[in-house]
Design a protein around this motif. Structure first.
Motif, mmCIF file in Angstrom:
data_model
loop_
_atom_site.group_PDB
_atom_site.id
_atom_site.type_symbol
_atom_site.label_atom_id
_atom_site.label_comp_id
_atom_site.label_asym_id
_atom_site.label_seq_id
_atom_site.Cartn_x
_atom_site.Cartn_y
_atom_site.Cartn_z
ATOM 1 N N GLU A 252 37.371 38.755 44.300
ATOM 2 C CA GLU A 252 38.827 38.799 44.241
ATOM 3 C C GLU A 252 39.277 37.916 43.091
ATOM 4 N N ILE A 253 40.149 38.432 42.252
ATOM 5 C CA ILE A 253 40.654 37.673 41.115
ATOM 6 C C ILE A 253 42.039 37.105 41.410
ATOM 7 N N GLN A 254 42.889 37.951 41.996
ATOM 8 C CA GLN A 254 44.258 37.525 42.270
ATOM 9 C C GLN A 254 44.811 38.311 43.449
ATOM 10 N N VAL A 255 45.558 37.612 44.279
ATOM 11 C CA VAL A 255 46.216 38.261 45.417
ATOM 12 C C VAL A 255 47.703 37.944 45.365
ATOM 13 N N THR A 256 48.534 38.968 45.345
ATOM 14 C CA THR A 256 49.983 38.795 45.386
ATOM 15 C C THR A 256 50.519 39.501 46.627
ATOM 16 N N ASP A 257 51.830 39.468 46.801
ATOM 17 C CA ASP A 257 52.432 40.147 47.950
ATOM 18 C C ASP A 257 52.280 41.655 47.850
ATOM 19 N N LYS A 258 52.155 42.171 46.606
ATOM 20 C CA LYS A 258 52.138 43.618 46.397
ATOM 21 C C LYS A 258 50.755 44.215 46.230
ATOM 22 N N GLU A 259 49.788 43.433 45.723
ATOM 23 C CA GLU A 259 48.468 43.999 45.456
ATOM 24 C C GLU A 259 47.391 42.934 45.385
ATOM 25 N N THR A 260 46.157 43.385 45.518
ATOM 26 C CA THR A 260 44.986 42.529 45.350
ATOM 27 C C THR A 260 44.222 43.019 44.133
ATOM 28 N N THR A 261 43.945 42.122 43.210
ATOM 29 C CA THR A 261 43.191 42.468 42.005
ATOM 30 C C THR A 261 41.773 41.930 42.133
ATOM 31 N N CYS A 262 40.797 42.790 41.885
ATOM 32 C CA CYS A 262 39.389 42.419 42.052
ATOM 33 C C CYS A 262 38.569 42.823 40.828
ATOM 34 N N MET A 263 37.366 42.312 40.782
ATOM 35 C CA MET A 263 36.426 42.682 39.728
ATOM 36 C C MET A 263 35.088 43.054 40.354
ATOM 37 N N ALA A 264 34.601 44.241 40.038
ATOM 38 C CA ALA A 264 33.240 44.645 40.404
ATOM 39 C C ALA A 264 32.392 44.460 39.155
ATOM 40 N N PHE A 265 31.151 44.035 39.320
ATOM 41 C CA PHE A 265 30.340 43.741 38.141
ATOM 42 C C PHE A 265 28.852 43.952 38.399
ATOM 43 N N CYS A 266 28.124 44.118 37.324
ATOM 44 C CA CYS A 266 26.659 44.116 37.357
ATOM 45 C C CYS A 266 26.191 43.504 36.049
ATOM 46 N N TRP A 267 25.248 42.574 36.138
ATOM 47 C CA TRP A 267 24.787 41.827 34.966
ATOM 48 C C TRP A 267 23.258 41.784 34.976
ATOM 49 N N ASP A 268 22.654 42.394 33.962
ATOM 50 C CA ASP A 268 21.218 42.292 33.755
ATOM 51 C C ASP A 268 20.988 41.031 32.938
ATOM 52 N N MET A 269 20.549 39.970 33.601
ATOM 53 C CA MET A 269 20.435 38.671 32.946
ATOM 54 C C MET A 269 19.291 38.614 31.939
ATOM 55 N N GLU A 270 18.332 39.537 32.057
ATOM 56 C CA GLU A 270 17.208 39.546 31.117
ATOM 57 C C GLU A 270 17.621 40.110 29.761
ATOM 58 N N THR A 271 18.398 41.193 29.761
ATOM 59 C CA THR A 271 18.839 41.811 28.504
ATOM 60 C C THR A 271 20.266 41.411 28.140
ATOM 61 N N ASN A 272 20.920 40.635 29.025
ATOM 62 C CA ASN A 272 22.308 40.211 28.858
ATOM 63 C C ASN A 272 23.254 41.410 28.723
ATOM 64 N N THR A 273 22.937 42.471 29.480
ATOM 65 C CA THR A 273 23.820 43.639 29.548
ATOM 66 C C THR A 273 24.721 43.487 30.756
ATOM 67 N N ARG A 274 26.011 43.632 30.528
ATOM 68 C CA ARG A 274 26.956 43.402 31.612
ATOM 69 C C ARG A 274 27.994 44.516 31.656
ATOM 70 N N GLU A 275 28.332 44.953 32.851
ATOM 71 C CA GLU A 275 29.370 45.961 33.050
ATOM 72 C C GLU A 275 30.338 45.441 34.108
ATOM 73 N N GLU B 91 34.321 46.139 36.120
ATOM 74 C CA GLU B 91 35.441 47.033 36.421
ATOM 75 C C GLU B 91 36.518 46.209 37.126
ATOM 76 N N ILE B 92 37.681 46.117 36.508
ATOM 77 C CA ILE B 92 38.820 45.437 37.124
ATOM 78 C C ILE B 92 39.673 46.498 37.830
ATOM 79 N N PHE B 93 40.041 46.247 39.067
ATOM 80 C CA PHE B 93 40.851 47.226 39.790
ATOM 81 C C PHE B 93 41.835 46.522 40.718
ATOM 82 N N SER B 94 42.896 47.214 41.030
ATOM 83 C CA SER B 94 43.926 46.666 41.911
ATOM 84 C C SER B 94 44.083 47.559 43.137
ATOM 85 N N VAL B 95 44.282 46.934 44.266
ATOM 86 C CA VAL B 95 44.509 47.663 45.519
ATOM 87 C C VAL B 95 45.910 47.332 46.008
ATOM 88 N N PRO B 96 46.827 48.299 45.972
ATOM 89 C CA PRO B 96 48.199 48.035 46.437
ATOM 90 C C PRO B 96 48.231 47.774 47.937
#
Length: 300
Positions: free
Chosen positions: A50-73, A75-80
């Motif tokens: 969870e990144i931020q929670v307001t009265d109207k929505e919750t903002t979150c980040m989903a992630f995956c990080w390959d620490m060996e190759t330093n590849t990272r993906e 996704e920031i999303f909001s749930v009203p």
């Protein structure tokens, strides 16, 4: 490690989903399979925060990080903190209205459900495609072998008929998909009689049984809605826990279902790490390849 994970029978049953896109049916790795693959892959951290929670929505980040190759993906999303609800008059749907979601438990479930799908997307963007294909192929071999064993026990306790019955009951109770609808999907004659349809479905061949597993996995993962698979079924997204899904109707929540969902998504309270290794905060996660020692033939 990847091959061993794919040889887990309980995982293999729910490893892939099927989905209709543009008139063509495509398959993909389920949330559970993606998590298990990431756990077996070296030096991968993944999860949701969870990144931020307001009265109207919750903002979150989903992630995956390959620490060996330093590849990272990421996704920031909001749930009203609201959802659409159908407005009905005289038995006909005449429109929709937006209603607030006041139950924190319901908000948590919606956030986790959406976050799990985006987390899968991140995992599949980081792990090489050839690794994914090999993992899926091994899962298919494991599932084919398991189905063959169940078919050989047909008519006896723990045989394929019991497994099919379990899936039909899940479709019926959770998604309001009748047995006749399922029979239509597999072009089985039933004359509008559920008992006839059931007997016909007990005679599905191995390929059709695999498809039924994948359809149910697609519904549970939220990849598709019942009408994507069955003619005459609802087009509403149904949350298997019983709470209202995004854009769906409300339902009754049971603690058992919630516990099952948490186990499938591999998340806990607060910062949600699904990985089996250490998270970025140094905390370990619970492995997603759940099912070791689980004798259940249908992990739904």
């Amino acid at each position: 490690r990847l091959k061993k994970a794919a040889q887990n029978e309980t995982l293999a049953v729910a490893a892939e989903y099927i989905y209709s896109k543009g008139g063509t049916e495509v398959t993909g790795l389920s949330i559970r399979a993606a998590e298990a693959m990431a756990n077996a892959y070296y030096n991968v951290d993944f999860g949701m925060r969870e990144i931020q929670v307001t009265d109207k929505e919750t903002t979150c980040m989903a992630f995956c990080w390959d620490m060996e190759t330093n590849t990272r993906e990421t996704e920031i999303f909001s749930v009203p903190h609201s959802r659409s609800k159908g407005v009905w008059e005289g038995g006909r749907r005449v429109g929709t209205e937006v209603v607030p979601i006041t139950d924190q438990r319901e908000l948590d479930e919606i956030t986790r459900s959406r976050g799990a799908r985006l987390k899968r997307s991140c995992i599949l963007a980081v792990i090489p495609v050839d690794i994914q294909e090999e993992f899926a192929e091994e899962c298919e071999k494991t599932l084919a072998a398991k189905i063959q064993k169940l078919v050989e026990k047909k008519g006896s306790a723990g045989g394929i008929n019991e497994v099919i019955e379990g899936m039909l009951k899940k479709l019926e109770d959770t998604y309001k998909v009748t047995r006749c609808m399922v029979a239509d999907r597999f072009q089985k004659k039933h004359g509008g009689n559920d008992e006839v349809a059931t007997n016909a479905l007990y005679n599905l061949d191995n390929r059709q049984i695999v498809m039924l597993f994948r359809i149910l996995t697609g519904l549970l993962d939220g990849t598709g809605v019942p009408s994507d698979y069955f003619k005459g079924a609802t087009s509403e997204r149904v949350d298997p826990t019983g709470t209202a899904a995004e854009g769906g109707e409300g339902g009754t929540k049971t603690p058992t279902s919630k516990d099952k969902l948490k186990q499938r998504l591999g998340v806990g309270q607060g910062e949600q790490h699904a990985g089996g290794g250490k998270g970025v905060d140094g905390k370990g996660g619970e492995g997603a390849a759940a099912g070791d020692g689980d004798d259940s033939d249908v992990p739904y």
